[in-house]
Design a protein around this motif. Structure first.
Motif, PDB file in Angstrom:
ATOM      1  N   THR A 167       2.731 -10.390  -1.760  1.00 25.61           N
ATOM      2  CA  THR A 167       1.793 -11.540  -2.070  1.00 25.61           C
ATOM      3  C   THR A 167       2.433 -13.098  -2.329  1.00 25.61           C
ATOM      4  O   THR A 167       2.140 -13.727  -2.182  1.00 25.61           O
ATOM      5  N   SER A 168       3.815 -13.245  -1.716  1.00 21.58           N
ATOM      6  CA  SER A 168       3.772 -14.752  -0.853  1.00 21.58           C
ATOM      7  C   SER A 168       4.627 -14.620  -0.269  1.00 21.58           C
ATOM      8  O   SER A 168       4.941 -16.441   0.445  1.00 21.58           O
ATOM      9  N   GLY A 169       5.108 -13.557   0.654  1.00 17.57           N
ATOM     10  CA  GLY A 169       6.103 -14.054   1.963  1.00 17.57           C
ATOM     11  C   GLY A 169       7.233 -14.272   1.576  1.00 17.57           C
ATOM     12  O   GLY A 169       8.151 -14.933   3.166  1.00 17.57           O
ATOM     13  N   VAL A 170       8.186 -14.437   0.439  1.00 16.22           N
ATOM     14  CA  VAL A 170       9.460 -14.726   0.278  1.00 16.22           C
ATOM     15  C   VAL A 170       9.870 -13.361   0.964  1.00 16.22           C
ATOM     16  O   VAL A 170       9.814 -11.849   0.947  1.00 16.22           O
TER      17      VAL A 170
ATOM     18  N   LEU B 274      -3.225  -3.360   0.085  1.00 17.84           N
ATOM     19  CA  LEU B 274      -2.562  -4.363  -0.968  1.00 17.84           C
ATOM     20  C   LEU B 274      -2.694  -5.595  -1.407  1.00 17.84           C
ATOM     21  O   LEU B 274      -2.267  -6.117  -2.176  1.00 17.84           O
ATOM     22  N   LYS B 275      -2.081  -6.309  -0.338  1.00 20.53           N
ATOM     23  CA  LYS B 275      -1.427  -7.728  -0.475  1.00 20.53           C
ATOM     24  C   LYS B 275      -3.050  -8.406  -0.770  1.00 20.53           C
ATOM     25  O   LYS B 275      -2.685  -9.246  -1.953  1.00 20.53           O
ATOM     26  N   LYS B 276      -4.221  -8.555  -0.499  1.00 17.04           N
ATOM     27  CA  LYS B 276      -4.939  -8.939  -1.390  1.00 17.04           C
ATOM     28  C   LYS B 276      -6.073  -7.901  -2.153  1.00 17.04           C
ATOM     29  O   LYS B 276      -6.441  -8.894  -3.217  1.00 17.04           O
ATOM     30  N   TYR B 277      -5.489  -6.873  -2.395  1.00 14.98           N
ATOM     31  CA  TYR B 277      -6.509  -6.243  -3.899  1.00 14.98           C
ATOM     32  C   TYR B 277      -5.095  -5.606  -4.901  1.00 14.98           C
ATOM     33  O   TYR B 277      -5.379  -5.166  -6.263  1.00 14.98           O
ATOM     34  N   SER B 278      -4.074  -6.048  -4.400  1.00 10.65           N
ATOM     35  CA  SER B 278      -3.193  -5.559  -5.598  1.00 10.65           C
ATOM     36  C   SER B 278      -2.394  -6.221  -6.688  1.00 10.65           C
ATOM     37  O   SER B 278      -2.265  -5.867  -7.494  1.00 10.65           O
ATOM     38  N   LYS B 279      -3.103  -7.465  -7.115  1.00 12.01           N
ATOM     39  CA  LYS B 279      -3.329  -8.470  -8.755  1.00 12.01           C
ATOM     40  C   LYS B 279      -3.834  -7.054  -9.582  1.00 12.01           C
ATOM     41  O   LYS B 279      -4.603  -6.709  -9.598  1.00 12.01           O
ATOM     42  N   GLY B 280      -2.986  -6.823 -10.726  1.00 11.20           N
ATOM     43  CA  GLY B 280      -3.037  -5.851 -11.624  1.00 11.20           C
ATOM     44  C   GLY B 280      -2.187  -5.005 -11.761  1.00 11.20           C
ATOM     45  O   GLY B 280      -2.359  -3.679 -12.671  1.00 11.20           O
TER      46      GLY B 280
ATOM     47  N   PHE C 152      -7.452 -10.382   9.202  1.00 11.04           N
ATOM     48  CA  PHE C 152      -7.898 -10.233   7.676  1.00 11.04           C
ATOM     49  C   PHE C 152      -7.642 -11.409   6.648  1.00 11.04           C
ATOM     50  O   PHE C 152      -8.697 -11.347   6.174  1.00 11.04           O
ATOM     51  N   LEU C 153      -6.452 -11.546   7.046  1.00 12.58           N
ATOM     52  CA  LEU C 153      -5.656 -12.967   6.142  1.00 12.58           C
ATOM     53  C   LEU C 153      -5.572 -14.624   6.080  1.00 12.58           C
ATOM     54  O   LEU C 153      -5.684 -14.858   5.749  1.00 12.58           O
ATOM     55  N   GLY C 154      -5.809 -14.351   7.586  1.00  8.03           N
ATOM     56  CA  GLY C 154      -5.937 -15.559   8.334  1.00  8.03           C
ATOM     57  C   GLY C 154      -4.800 -16.278   8.526  1.00  8.03           C
ATOM     58  O   GLY C 154      -4.790 -17.606   8.152  1.00  8.03           O
ATOM     59  N   ASP C 155      -3.394 -15.502   8.352  1.00  6.78           N
ATOM     60  CA  ASP C 155      -2.188 -16.078   8.801  1.00  6.78           C
ATOM     61  C   ASP C 155      -2.305 -16.330  10.074  1.00  6.78           C
ATOM     62  O   ASP C 155      -2.605 -15.975  11.242  1.00  6.78           O
TER      63      ASP C 155
ATOM     64  N   ALA D  69       5.497   0.816  15.439  1.00  8.13           N
ATOM     65  CA  ALA D  69       4.624   0.523  16.209  1.00  8.13           C
ATOM     66  C   ALA D  69       3.745  -0.801  14.896  1.00  8.13           C
ATOM     67  O   ALA D  69       3.332  -1.721  14.779  1.00  8.13           O
ATOM     68  N   VAL D  70       4.300   0.184  13.476  1.00  7.69           N
ATOM     69  CA  VAL D  70       3.247  -0.667  12.724  1.00  7.69           C
ATOM     70  C   VAL D  70       4.270  -2.425  11.543  1.00  7.69           C
ATOM     71  O   VAL D  70       2.960  -3.461  11.613  1.00  7.69           O
ATOM     72  N   PRO D  71       4.912  -3.412  12.270  1.00  4.12           N
ATOM     73  CA  PRO D  71       5.084  -4.458  12.273  1.00  4.12           C
ATOM     74  C   PRO D  71       3.359  -5.392  13.418  1.00  4.12           C
ATOM     75  O   PRO D  71       3.662  -6.266  12.647  1.00  4.12           O
ATOM     76  N   LEU D  72       3.637  -4.774  14.469  1.00  4.43           N
ATOM     77  CA  LEU D  72       2.671  -4.976  15.619  1.00  4.43           C
ATOM     78  C   LEU D  72       1.675  -5.382  14.607  1.00  4.43           C
ATOM     79  O   LEU D  72       0.666  -6.096  14.781  1.00  4.43           O
ATOM     80  N   TRP D  73       1.095  -3.852  14.266  1.00  4.87           N
ATOM     81  CA  TRP D  73      -0.276  -4.115  13.847  1.00  4.87           C
ATOM     82  C   TRP D  73      -0.534  -4.277  12.594  1.00  4.87           C
ATOM     83  O   TRP D  73      -1.242  -5.392  12.356  1.00  4.87           O
ATOM     84  N   THR D  74       1.106  -5.259  11.705  1.00  3.03           N
ATOM     85  CA  THR D  74       0.747  -5.884  11.107  1.00  3.03           C
ATOM     86  C   THR D  74       0.400  -7.726  10.962  1.00  3.03           C
ATOM     87  O   THR D  74      -0.595  -7.811  10.156  1.00  3.03           O
ATOM     88  N   THR D  75       1.657  -7.987  11.729  1.00  2.27           N
ATOM     89  CA  THR D  75       0.713  -9.143  12.308  1.00  2.27           C
ATOM     90  C   THR D  75      -0.674  -9.361  13.363  1.00  2.27           C
ATOM     91  O   THR D  75      -1.091 -10.703  12.474  1.00  2.27           O
ATOM     92  N   LEU D  76      -0.744  -8.540  14.060  1.00  2.00           N
ATOM     93  CA  LEU D  76      -2.379  -8.390  13.631  1.00  2.00           C
ATOM     94  C   LEU D  76      -3.535  -8.465  13.128  1.00  2.00           C
ATOM     95  O   LEU D  76      -4.480  -9.206  13.141  1.00  2.00           O
ATOM     96  N   PHE D  77      -2.892  -7.427  12.372  1.00  2.00           N
ATOM     97  CA  PHE D  77      -4.469  -7.456  10.902  1.00  2.00           C
ATOM     98  C   PHE D  77      -4.150  -8.931  10.349  1.00  2.00           C
ATOM     99  O   PHE D  77      -5.284  -8.942   9.674  1.00  2.00           O
ATOM    100  N   ALA D  78      -3.085  -8.894   9.843  1.00  2.00           N
ATOM    101  CA  ALA D  78      -2.476 -10.042   8.992  1.00  2.00           C
ATOM    102  C   ALA D  78      -3.121 -11.707   9.726  1.00  2.00           C
ATOM    103  O   ALA D  78      -4.447 -12.548   8.777  1.00  2.00           O
ATOM    104  N   ALA D  79      -3.737 -11.671  10.634  1.00  2.00           N
ATOM    105  CA  ALA D  79      -4.090 -12.754  11.496  1.00  2.00           C
ATOM    106  C   ALA D  79      -5.933 -12.718  11.156  1.00  2.00           C
ATOM    107  O   ALA D  79      -6.140 -13.308  11.268  1.00  2.00           O
TER     108      ALA D  79
END
Length: 204
Positions: free
Chosen positions: A197-200, A125-131, A68-71, A56-66
């Protein structure tokens, strides 16, 4: 955590402790809470359910990305999400040797909370992993996760005796299923950080 700390010391990779707040959040979301939830589920369900519900991890990821990140959730993603939810619902059905009651529901819920935590970790981590160095993040998240769980372990009581089987099982789970698994994971962490961080897409 100890195995990873030793590995970083041998490789002389800095821990960058100035980012301890991010490490603590990752430790709570990626280690302390999901490990506790899977431990609870292990007392309520056969182990196979936890392994399957981990999908279920990728299912939650899709929902949370939409959320919190506006995906954008495209029609293709929506269809994949619906199929994923249906698949998890199908495999989460109680079998003949499992009683369908509140204990079963609680075990499934614990697994879903754990998978939601894993998804939130990726979003955070996608949002705050810089550095942040990925090796240090992996190591310190395990360390903070262990420190967060420790008080609960002490509150539950220290056993006066531990069987050899339990001791070996604990060492194998810690060293192989966490330590060695993270060693293998570290080989690709730099690329994973780029993906986050890039979606590649990943290379095969």
């Amino acid at each position: 955590a100890v195995a990873l700390l030793i590995y970083l010391q041998i490789r002389r990779i800095p821990l960058n402790l100035e980012h301890w707040r991010h490490y603590a959040v990752a430790g709570f979301l990626n280690c302390a809470l999901p490990f506790s939830m899977f431990a609870l589920a292990g007392k309520l369900l056969p182990a196979g359910y936890s392994a399957v519900l981990n999908a279920a991890v990728p299912l939650w990821t899709t929902l949370f990305a939409a959320w919190f990140l506006g995906d954008k959730i495209t029609p293709m993603r929506m269809a994949a999400l619906a199929l994923g939810v249906l698949g998890v619902a199908l495999v989460a059905q109680p079998t003949a040797d499992v009683n369908a009651g509140w204990m079963f529901i609680g075990g499934v819920a614990a697994c879903l909370v754990a998978t939601a935590c894993y998804a939130l970790t990726g979003i955070y981590l996608k949002k705050y992993s810089k550095g942040l160095r990925p090796q240090a993040t992996a190591t310190m998240s395990q360390t903070f996760g262990a420190l967060l769980i420790l008080p609960l372990a002490l509150m539950s009581g220290v056993p006066t005796s531990i069987s050899a089987q339990a001791a070996v099982s604990g060492l194998l789970l810690g060293l192989l299923c966490s330590g060695v698994a993270f060693f293998l994971y570290l080989r690709r962490l730099d690329e994973i950080a780029v993906v986050l961080t890039s979606g590649v897409p990943f290379r095969s």
